[in-house]
Design a protein around this motif. Structure first.
Motif, short mmCIF file in Angstrom:
data_model
loop_
_atom_site.label_atom_id
_atom_site.label_comp_id
_atom_site.label_asym_id
_atom_site.label_seq_id
_atom_site.Cartn_x
_atom_site.Cartn_y
_atom_site.Cartn_z
N LEU A 485 0.72 -1.21 0.03
CA LEU A 485 0.04 -0.05 -0.09
C LEU A 485 1.08 1.23 0.13
CD1 LEU A 485 -2.98 0.81 0.06
CD2 LEU A 485 -2.74 1.11 2.71
N LYS A 486 1.89 1.19 0.89
CA LYS A 486 3.02 2.50 0.80
C LYS A 486 3.50 2.42 -0.38
CE LYS A 486 4.64 0.85 4.67
NZ LYS A 486 5.77 0.68 5.76
N GLU A 487 3.99 1.36 -1.03
CA GLU A 487 4.84 1.61 -2.26
C GLU A 487 4.17 2.37 -3.29
OE1 GLU A 487 8.05 -1.88 -2.99
OE2 GLU A 487 6.00 -2.61 -2.75
N ILE A 488 2.69 1.84 -3.66
CA ILE A 488 2.20 2.31 -5.00
C ILE A 488 1.07 3.37 -4.62
CG2 ILE A 488 2.81 0.08 -6.24
CD1 ILE A 488 0.10 -0.75 -5.75
N SER A 489 0.43 3.71 -3.38
CA SER A 489 -0.61 4.40 -3.23
C SER A 489 -0.07 5.44 -2.54
CB SER A 489 -1.70 3.74 -2.45
OG SER A 489 -1.46 3.55 -1.21
N TYR A 490 1.12 5.42 -1.79
CA TYR A 490 1.58 6.64 -0.86
C TYR A 490 0.80 6.70 0.11
CZ TYR A 490 3.52 7.31 -5.65
OH TYR A 490 3.91 7.17 -6.99
N ILE A 491 0.12 6.00 0.65
CA ILE A 491 -0.90 5.99 1.76
C ILE A 491 -0.06 5.37 2.94
CG2 ILE A 491 -2.79 5.17 3.24
CD1 ILE A 491 -4.29 5.19 0.73
N HIS A 492 0.19 5.93 4.05
CA HIS A 492 1.01 5.55 5.21
C HIS A 492 0.44 4.20 5.68
CE1 HIS A 492 2.24 5.31 9.52
NE2 HIS A 492 3.30 5.09 8.96
N ALA A 493 1.00 3.20 5.82
CA ALA A 493 0.61 1.77 6.57
C ALA A 493 1.81 1.10 7.10
CB ALA A 493 -0.06 0.97 5.10
N GLU A 494 1.32 0.43 8.15
CA GLU A 494 2.19 -0.11 9.09
C GLU A 494 1.46 -1.62 9.22
OE1 GLU A 494 5.22 0.65 9.78
OE2 GLU A 494 4.81 2.87 8.98
N GLY A 495 2.44 -2.71 9.27
CA GLY A 495 2.13 -4.12 9.47
C GLY A 495 2.43 -4.38 10.87
N TYR A 496 1.53 -5.07 11.64
CA TYR A 496 1.99 -5.28 13.28
C TYR A 496 1.73 -6.54 13.55
CZ TYR A 496 3.05 -0.57 14.74
OH TYR A 496 3.76 0.66 14.85
N ALA A 497 2.44 -7.32 14.42
CA ALA A 497 1.82 -8.66 15.08
C ALA A 497 0.56 -8.09 15.87
CB ALA A 497 2.94 -9.08 15.98
N ALA A 498 -0.44 -8.92 15.70
CA ALA A 498 -1.76 -8.57 16.20
C ALA A 498 -1.54 -8.35 17.53
CB ALA A 498 -2.92 -9.68 15.94
N GLY A 499 -0.94 -9.38 18.39
CA GLY A 499 -0.51 -9.40 19.73
C GLY A 499 0.21 -7.80 20.42
N GLU A 500 0.86 -7.10 19.43
CA GLU A 500 1.43 -5.94 19.80
C GLU A 500 0.51 -4.82 19.76
OE1 GLU A 500 5.12 -4.85 20.35
OE2 GLU A 500 4.35 -6.73 21.33
N LEU A 501 -0.73 -4.84 18.97
CA LEU A 501 -1.57 -3.79 19.01
C LEU A 501 -1.77 -2.97 20.42
CD1 LEU A 501 -3.67 -2.45 17.14
CD2 LEU A 501 -5.54 -4.00 18.13
N LYS A 502 -2.05 -3.68 21.53
CA LYS A 502 -2.25 -2.86 22.66
C LYS A 502 -0.86 -2.39 23.29
CE LYS A 502 -3.33 -7.35 24.88
NZ LYS A 502 -3.95 -7.98 23.61
N HIS A 503 0.04 -2.68 22.89
CA HIS A 503 1.51 -2.09 23.26
C HIS A 503 1.66 -1.04 22.66
CE1 HIS A 503 2.02 -5.62 25.74
NE2 HIS A 503 1.66 -6.38 24.73
#
Length: 607
Positions: A485-503
């Motif tokens: 998504l970042k590469e071609i749309s230039y929308i900022h996006a991040e991938g996370y381990a789901a368990g890290e969400l609340k951290h």
């Protein structure tokens, strides 16, 4: 990263050079230029921007010379401008250059002290002035170029044209790839076989330190980093055809390459599996029984393929895996055991940081296996074992089919390792191989979701940020989805381990935040869905990607994308496809340059 084309031809070469440069557009560039010999004198046409700007200039000011060099530049030293565009030239010599001259500042100062006035901000311009000085001192072009190469530090591919020398071109390589092509009374130089595909399928790949002296009738190759003696290099028939690098009926190369995945993954699996016997083939020369660790290294999307493979190797073969981004591997200075195995992953086989990692591992006495899409590449040639990904040329900068072919190759290798180490039984191996054999059909089924994904993308295109969540092997796929998504749309996006969400990341969630949740119905499903509910409770816009069983279990007021049910082992390859299509259609709605996104290059040949 940049593209080089050189032709010693029978007619006007400028149109041919521009056509060949178009085939190198996938590498990424921000300016272009051509130089030819016009009645013995060097003439140039250069322009910032896309190749159409250069074509417009050539239409107004045509070049008719039969010998020429051309270039697409990805800016390093100095911004995109006509002055910084290649070829760089003096009255006596013109050059095109891929790579970086690391000691250009001291060379530039030395030349300035001798009265040289520079017209660009580039490191490349130092090269033409150095060669000109050698020519002025009475040396021939064949002697002047090696004398200058000895002064240069860094990685480069170079092609030279000389005033009054209609039957001479000199090319040199140290680090960056370069190939020589053979025609009927014509000779060619190109960054890769794709550039030369319309002209010839007879190719010689130069090796580090090589200096090639071309005439219309052939080439003489010398070892310019050694004693200058002639060396023999293998001439091979290129399998790249011009037809393979056409878009066909597709709007973009990326769309074509996404659609090709069932076929190319099938070809790749057929190479690495004995489907009739239900066995995974063990690469010759690798003894998994003797290994106590494996070191993986790669860059970008290939790194995420390695992250997925770590789960497979540690589970199926019970062998610890270290994985590093290639640009950081050497700086961490990990202790490496002689005789150990390093697996390098690279689509092009020319990625500079990955190649540097390979050589570092070799120096430590390690065995090298490479997962590459180009078996004639430098990484492949310097490896002890080659694990080909038979994806064919990938033109879109954002990797799609190369990624899933890498995953398929590594999956087959993990099964082979598990069987060799006695972790997997015959039945286990056959079950895993059977799941891989089913993969092309499941990928084809997943591609049928494109209309729904296109509708979802229309809404995603309104976002400024996005989160992608996953657990287990879905975690690297979440990171890969965010990267696409970042590469071609230039929308900022991040991938996370789901368990890290609340951290930490959950602080970003509000009613405007799209959150893509990858949740195959497996042993981690309940935990992933609980994280998804935390997002929903805070008003986040959830897109759940799951299979039919997962959709029933997690039914709710959110968008659900249902992919075919599959064996857990192969879910990364299936779930990668919706991530690619989501990024693609979002970028199309936003009107970005899908195949050639800004600031990016396909083959990163500088560190």
């Amino acid at each position: 990263m940049c593209g080089i084309v050189g032709i010693l031809g029978k007619g006007a070469v400028a149109p041919q050079i521009v056509d060949a440069l178009k085939r190198l557009e996938y590498r990424g560039y921000d300016s272009a230029g051509v130089a030819t010999l016009e009645k013995g004198a060097l003439a140039r046409r250069r322009a910032p921007g896309k190749l159409r700007a250069l074509e417009d200039k050539l239409a107004k000011e045509p070049l008719t010379g039969h010998a020429g060099i051309g270039h697409t530049r990805w800016a390093t030293h100095g911004g995109p401008s006509e002055a910084n565009a290649h070829p760089h030239a003096t009255e006596r010599v013109a050059v095109v250059h891929n790579g970086i001259i690391e000691n250009y500042k001291e060379l530039r100062e030395e030349l300035a002290d001798h009265g040289v006035v520079f017209s660009s901000d580039t490191d490349t311009e130092t090269i033409v002035h150095l060669v000109t000085a050698e020519l002025d001192a009475g040396k021939s072009p064949q002697d002047a170029v090696p004398a200058v190469l000895a002064k240069l530090r860094g990685a480069f591919a170079l092609a030279f044209l000389f005033k009054g020398e209609e039957d001479l071109m000199i090319a040199a390589r140290r680090g960056s790839p370069l190939a020589v092509g053979y025609g009927d009374g014509e000779m060619y130089v190109g960054s890769d076989a794709i550039a030369l595909a319309p002209f010839t399928d007879k190719i010689t790949y130069l090796e580090d330190g090589d200096c090639a002296i071309l005439t219309h009738t052939g080439v003489s190759i010398r070892d310019c980093d050694g004693n200058g003696s002639k060396v023999a290099r293998v001439t091979q028939k290129s399998t790249v055809s011009a037809a393979l690098i056409e878009k066909g009926n597709y709007r973009h190369f990326m769309a074509k390459e996404i659609a090709e995945q069932p076929d190319v993954v099938g070809h790749t699996l057929a190479h690495h599996l004995d489907m009739a016997k239900g066995r995974a083939r063990i690469p010759e020369g690798i003894d998994f029984k003797k290994l106590d660790r494996i070191a993986f290294s790669a860059c970008g999307t290939a790194y995420y393929a390695g992250l997925v493979a770590r789960y497979w190797f540690e589970k199926l073969a019970r062998i610890p895996v270290d994985i590093d981004i290639a640009s950081e591997f050497r700086y961490r200075e990990p202790p490496l055991k002689p005789g150990g195995l390093a697996i390098l992953i690279s689509q092009s086989g020319e990625t500079a940081d990955t190649l540097a990692t390979l050589r570092h591992c070799k120096e430590q006495g390690m065995q090298i296996a490479s997962v590459v899409n180009v078996t004639s590449s430098t990484i492949a040639r310097e490896s002890d074992a080659i694990l080909p990904t038979l994806g064919g040329p990938e033109i879109g900068v954002a990797s799609t089919k190369a990624f899933t072919c890498q995953l398929a190759t590594l999956a087959a290798l993990a099964v082979a390792a598990g069987k060799a180490r006695g972790v997997l039984s015959d039945d286990d191996e056959q079950r895993l191989v059977a799941s891989l054999v089913e993969l092309p059909r499941l990928m084809a089924e997943t591609l049928k979701l494109e209309p729904q994904i296109e509708r979802i993308a229309k809404d995603l295109a309104k976002a400024q940020d996005a989160l992608y969540l996953g657990r287990g092997t879905s975690f690297p796929i979440a990171m890969e989805g965010a990267l696409k998504l970042k590469e071609i749309s230039y929308i900022h996006a991040e991938g996370y381990a789901a368990g890290e969400l609340k951290h930490g990341p959950i602080a970003l969630v509000d009613e405007k935040m799209p959150v893509v949740v990858l949740a195959p119905y497996d042993t981690l499903f309940e935990k992933t869905v609980s994280n998804m509910q935390e997002v929903a409770a805070r008003g986040g816009k959830v897109l759940l990607v799951t299979d039919p069983d997962g959709a029933k279990e997690a039914a709710g007021e959110f968008e659900t994308l249902i992919v075919p049910k599959s064996y857990a082992f192969v879910t990364p390859m299936i779930y990668a496809i919706p991530m690619q299509l989501l990024a693609y259609h979002t970028a199309v709605f936003m009107g970005t340059d899908v195949d050639q996104p800004r600031n990016l290059a396909k083959s990163v040949t500088v560190e």
